[in-house]
Design a protein around this motif. Structure first.
Motif, PDB file in Angstrom:
ATOM      1  N   LEU A  57      28.364  38.831  43.799  1.00 36.14           N
ATOM      2  CA  LEU A  57      28.379  38.860  41.716  1.00 36.14           C
ATOM      3  C   LEU A  57      29.977  39.408  41.295  1.00 36.14           C
ATOM      4  CD1 LEU A  57      27.138  39.843  39.320  1.00 36.14           C
ATOM      5  CD2 LEU A  57      27.631  41.784  39.266  1.00 36.14           C
ATOM      6  N   ILE A  58      30.282  39.284  42.206  1.00 38.54           N
ATOM      7  CA  ILE A  58      32.399  38.921  41.460  1.00 38.54           C
ATOM      8  C   ILE A  58      32.575  37.072  41.783  1.00 38.54           C
ATOM      9  CG2 ILE A  58      34.854  39.773  41.643  1.00 38.54           C
ATOM     10  CD1 ILE A  58      32.413  42.438  40.436  1.00 38.54           C
ATOM     11  N   PRO A  59      32.223  36.607  42.511  1.00 36.80           N
ATOM     12  CA  PRO A  59      32.810  35.394  42.680  1.00 36.80           C
ATOM     13  C   PRO A  59      32.080  34.626  41.355  1.00 36.80           C
ATOM     14  CG  PRO A  59      32.128  35.493  44.954  1.00 36.80           C
ATOM     15  CD  PRO A  59      31.471  37.062  43.939  1.00 36.80           C
ATOM     16  N   ALA A  60      30.861  35.375  40.733  1.00 40.69           N
ATOM     17  CA  ALA A  60      30.819  34.264  39.748  1.00 40.69           C
ATOM     18  C   ALA A  60      31.544  34.865  38.611  1.00 40.69           C
ATOM     19  CB  ALA A  60      29.358  34.629  39.584  1.00 40.69           C
ATOM     20  N   VAL A  61      31.534  36.196  38.760  1.00 41.65           N
ATOM     21  CA  VAL A  61      32.656  36.880  36.786  1.00 41.65           C
ATOM     22  C   VAL A  61      33.598  36.120  37.067  1.00 41.65           C
ATOM     23  CG1 VAL A  61      33.526  39.026  36.412  1.00 41.65           C
ATOM     24  CG2 VAL A  61      31.317  38.613  36.988  1.00 41.65           C
ATOM     25  N   CYS A  62      34.647  35.765  38.701  1.00 45.10           N
ATOM     26  CA  CYS A  62      36.107  34.860  38.338  1.00 45.10           C
ATOM     27  C   CYS A  62      35.840  33.521  37.583  1.00 45.10           C
ATOM     28  CB  CYS A  62      36.390  34.717  40.040  1.00 45.10           C
ATOM     29  SG  CYS A  62      36.716  35.901  40.528  1.00 45.10           S
ATOM     30  N   GLY A  63      34.249  33.042  37.620  1.00 44.39           N
ATOM     31  CA  GLY A  63      34.928  31.769  36.776  1.00 44.39           C
ATOM     32  C   GLY A  63      34.613  31.759  34.752  1.00 44.39           C
ATOM     33  N   LEU A  64      34.629  33.292  35.191  1.00 42.09           N
ATOM     34  CA  LEU A  64      34.073  33.882  33.051  1.00 42.09           C
ATOM     35  C   LEU A  64      35.469  33.286  32.671  1.00 42.09           C
ATOM     36  CD1 LEU A  64      31.887  36.829  33.412  1.00 42.09           C
ATOM     37  CD2 LEU A  64      31.186  34.365  32.972  1.00 42.09           C
ATOM     38  N   ASN A  86      41.282  35.759  43.201  1.00 41.03           N
ATOM     39  CA  ASN A  86      41.874  36.806  44.080  1.00 41.03           C
ATOM     40  C   ASN A  86      40.635  37.528  45.076  1.00 41.03           C
ATOM     41  OD1 ASN A  86      43.726  36.858  46.645  1.00 41.03           O
ATOM     42  ND2 ASN A  86      44.794  38.080  45.905  1.00 41.03           N
ATOM     43  N   PHE A  87      39.601  37.114  45.081  1.00 48.69           N
ATOM     44  CA  PHE A  87      38.477  38.227  45.393  1.00 48.69           C
ATOM     45  C   PHE A  87      37.808  38.146  46.560  1.00 48.69           C
ATOM     46  CE2 PHE A  87      34.122  38.584  46.418  1.00 48.69           C
ATOM     47  CZ  PHE A  87      33.583  40.432  46.335  1.00 48.69           C
ATOM     48  N   HIS A  92      31.708  46.760  53.679  1.00 47.42           N
ATOM     49  CA  HIS A  92      32.345  47.819  53.323  1.00 47.42           C
ATOM     50  C   HIS A  92      33.147  48.621  52.578  1.00 47.42           C
ATOM     51  CE1 HIS A  92      34.336  52.060  53.687  1.00 47.42           C
ATOM     52  NE2 HIS A  92      35.409  51.478  53.500  1.00 47.42           N
ATOM     53  N   ALA A  93      34.477  47.531  52.406  1.00 45.82           N
ATOM     54  CA  ALA A  93      34.926  47.496  50.591  1.00 45.82           C
ATOM     55  C   ALA A  93      35.795  45.906  50.264  1.00 45.82           C
ATOM     56  CB  ALA A  93      35.924  48.093  51.264  1.00 45.82           C
ATOM     57  N   SER A  94      35.347  46.075  48.398  1.00 48.79           N
ATOM     58  CA  SER A  94      35.332  44.718  48.569  1.00 48.79           C
ATOM     59  C   SER A  94      37.216  44.651  47.597  1.00 48.79           C
ATOM     60  CB  SER A  94      35.134  43.417  48.061  1.00 48.79           C
ATOM     61  OG  SER A  94      33.670  43.533  48.630  1.00 48.79           O
ATOM     62  N   MET A  95      37.541  43.320  46.996  1.00 42.27           N
ATOM     63  CA  MET A  95      39.210  43.951  46.599  1.00 42.27           C
ATOM     64  C   MET A  95      38.836  42.740  45.340  1.00 42.27           C
ATOM     65  SD  MET A  95      41.749  45.457  48.802  1.00 42.27           S
ATOM     66  CE  MET A  95      41.770  43.497  50.622  1.00 42.27           C
ATOM     67  N   VAL A  96      39.447  42.125  44.323  1.00 41.70           N
ATOM     68  CA  VAL A  96      39.901  42.047  43.431  1.00 41.70           C
ATOM     69  C   VAL A  96      41.294  42.105  42.910  1.00 41.70           C
ATOM     70  CG1 VAL A  96      39.949  40.899  41.375  1.00 41.70           C
ATOM     71  CG2 VAL A  96      37.464  41.084  41.973  1.00 41.70           C
ATOM     72  N   LEU A  97      42.524  41.229  43.123  1.00 46.93           N
ATOM     73  CA  LEU A  97      43.421  41.132  43.529  1.00 46.93           C
ATOM     74  C   LEU A  97      44.473  40.389  42.368  1.00 46.93           C
ATOM     75  CD1 LEU A  97      44.618  41.685  47.717  1.00 46.93           C
ATOM     76  CD2 LEU A  97      44.441  43.832  45.409  1.00 46.93           C
ATOM     77  N   THR A  98      44.818  40.715  41.254  1.00 44.14           N
ATOM     78  CA  THR A  98      45.708  40.025  40.881  1.00 44.14           C
ATOM     79  C   THR A  98      46.594  40.918  40.244  1.00 44.14           C
ATOM     80  OG1 THR A  98      44.392  40.298  38.506  1.00 44.14           O
ATOM     81  CG2 THR A  98      43.565  38.747  40.166  1.00 44.14           C
ATOM     82  N   GLU A  99      47.527  40.464  39.000  1.00 46.26           N
ATOM     83  CA  GLU A  99      48.319  40.840  38.149  1.00 46.26           C
ATOM     84  C   GLU A  99      47.820  42.321  37.260  1.00 46.26           C
ATOM     85  OE1 GLU A  99      52.611  40.262  35.316  1.00 46.26           O
ATOM     86  OE2 GLU A  99      51.419  38.649  36.364  1.00 46.26           O
ATOM     87  N   ASN A 100      46.943  41.361  36.443  1.00 43.85           N
ATOM     88  CA  ASN A 100      45.616  42.733  35.945  1.00 43.85           C
ATOM     89  C   ASN A 100      44.875  43.131  36.077  1.00 43.85           C
ATOM     90  OD1 ASN A 100      48.043  41.908  33.226  1.00 43.85           O
ATOM     91  ND2 ASN A 100      47.093  39.875  33.375  1.00 43.85           N
ATOM     92  N   GLN A 256      40.133  51.741  39.643  1.00 40.98           N
ATOM     93  CA  GLN A 256      41.034  50.374  39.107  1.00 40.98           C
ATOM     94  C   GLN A 256      41.902  51.138  38.546  1.00 40.98           C
ATOM     95  OE1 GLN A 256      38.382  48.404  35.123  1.00 40.98           O
ATOM     96  NE2 GLN A 256      39.670  48.650  34.093  1.00 40.98           N
ATOM     97  N   ILE A 257      43.271  49.600  38.616  1.00 42.48           N
ATOM     98  CA  ILE A 257      43.974  50.613  38.960  1.00 42.48           C
ATOM     99  C   ILE A 257      45.216  49.234  37.466  1.00 42.48           C
ATOM    100  CG2 ILE A 257      46.282  50.024  40.275  1.00 42.48           C
ATOM    101  CD1 ILE A 257      44.800  49.719  42.804  1.00 42.48           C
ATOM    102  N   HIS A 258      45.593  50.300  37.207  1.00 44.04           N
ATOM    103  CA  HIS A 258      47.437  49.903  36.185  1.00 44.04           C
ATOM    104  C   HIS A 258      48.016  49.743  36.865  1.00 44.04           C
ATOM    105  CE1 HIS A 258      49.158  49.407  32.381  1.00 44.04           C
ATOM    106  NE2 HIS A 258      50.094  49.958  32.872  1.00 44.04           N
TER     107      HIS A 258
END
Length: 351
Positions: A57-64, A86-87, A92-100, A256-258
């Motif tokens: 799912l997340i690779p497709a979300v990266c295109g939105l 940056n997925f 066991h665990a996946s990550m999205v790592l961007t500034e926001n 989710q992290i701010h």
């Protein structure tokens, strides 16, 4: 309407139409069903089942393009605006790592997912909503005016799932504090040897404890109980000082992290709200039953956190000073705030 009647999707949809301004989670609770079941009742009526695994799912979300990321638990809602990128996939665990957009995802809890289209004030509101086995929300992606609608339709074509009428399991109860006072010395000895905060949960698991149970028996200098009001005091001081922080809100399936300062606090009834451009936090301050000041050793120096729990022992949020490469003592402003927070009297600490 009887519980039996609410097994029928058309009955659930009628309830939604009858209460158009009700928040989905609150409406689902009032009907005695999960939020996932509320959404599933709209399959063919604005909702489309999707493949739920984040690795799909997340690779497709990266295109939105620019969207809002939303992760919540019973007491806090964390909303960030940004672009998924940056997925890092993982079983066991996946990550999205961007500034926001900064996420930690745990795929075994990504069980049901839906693409939802809803007419609101003459416009189409689009979202992707992920739920766990019990139908509790794990993560949501809400499209914005500038999001890529072509990529949305491509996502629907490529990831439409087979389940039109998913079965939802019983909700697992929250695990209350679990400690073992007989192992207090071992806990403190092993705690002092840590070199990374991620080692903490492995330590508590090995000792057959959990996070809150360990805090209650570790004592200073590792964990100090604070007044429940200390969380609100801390948020106000952090906003006034514009101290850089990392603020974590999560559930079993997603954290989710701010990262950065917070500015605008807007209390409303039982809610304390951070209402900043690009970041909103909605916190039920009246749910905060325990607050702990926790210090864990790391290779980069001590990691100090303020952590809040509800009356059942569920973690509501964690707040750390934000570390930045190349900036010495970047967490000093956060530490100065944290160390002035009011402690709980020793006799009031639950064992």
């Amino acid at each position: 309407m009887s519980a039996r009647e609410l097994h029928f999707p058309e009955a659930i949809r009628a309830e939604v139409l009858d209460k158009p301004k009700a928040r989905p989670r609150e409406l689902a609770d009032s009907l005695g069903i999960s939020e996932g079941a509320l959404v599933a009742a709209h399959v063919g009526h604005g909702a489309t089942p999707l493949q739920a695994a984040p690795n799909d799912l997340i690779p497709a979300v990266c295109g939105l393009g620019e969207v809002m990321a939303l992760t919540r638990n019973e007491s806090a809602v964390h909303e960030k605006i940004g672009v998924y990128d940056n997925f890092h996939a993982g079983d066991h665990a996946s990550m999205v790592l961007t500034e926001n957009i900064d996420l930690r995802m745990f795929p075994k809890h990504w069980v049901h997912a839906f693409a939802v289209e809803k007419q609101v004030d003459g416009a189409t509101r689009r979202s992707i909503q992920v739920f766990d086995a019990a139908g509790d929300a794990v993560h949501k992606v809400i499209l914005r005016d500038g999001s890529d609608v072509d990529a949305w339709h491509k996502l629907l074509r490529e990831l439409e799932g087979p389940e039109a009428a998913p079965a939802f399991a019983e909700r697992e109860p929250v695990e209350g504090p679990k400690g073992d006072a007989a192992k207090a010395d071992i806990l403190r000895q092993e705690w002092a040897k840590m070199t990374d905060t991620h080692q903490f949960l492995r330590l508590t698991s090995k000792l057959k404890m959990n996070r809150l149970g360990a805090y209650r028996i570790a004592g200073a200098p590792f964990a100090e109980a604070l007044e429940p009001s200390a969380l609100d005091t801390a948020l106000r001081a952090i906003a006034e000082d514009e101290a850089p922080i990392m603020l974590f809100v999560g559930n079993r399936g997603c954290i989710q992290i701010h990262s950065g300062p917070i500015f605008e606090l807007m209390p409303m009834g039982p809610w304390q709200n951070v209402m900043d451009p690009g970041f909103n936090l909605h916190l039920r301050a009246d749910h905060v039953a325990e607050v702990w000041l926790v210090e864990k050793p790391t290779k980069r120096g001590p990691a100090l956190s303020i952590e809040a729990f509800d009356a059942q022992g569920m973690l509501i949020l964690q707040c750390f000073g934000q570390r930045k490469e190349g900036i010495e003592d970047n967490t000093a402003r956060f530490r100065a705030i944290a160390e002035t927070l009011p402690s709980l009297a020793a006799e009031e600490v639950l064992a």
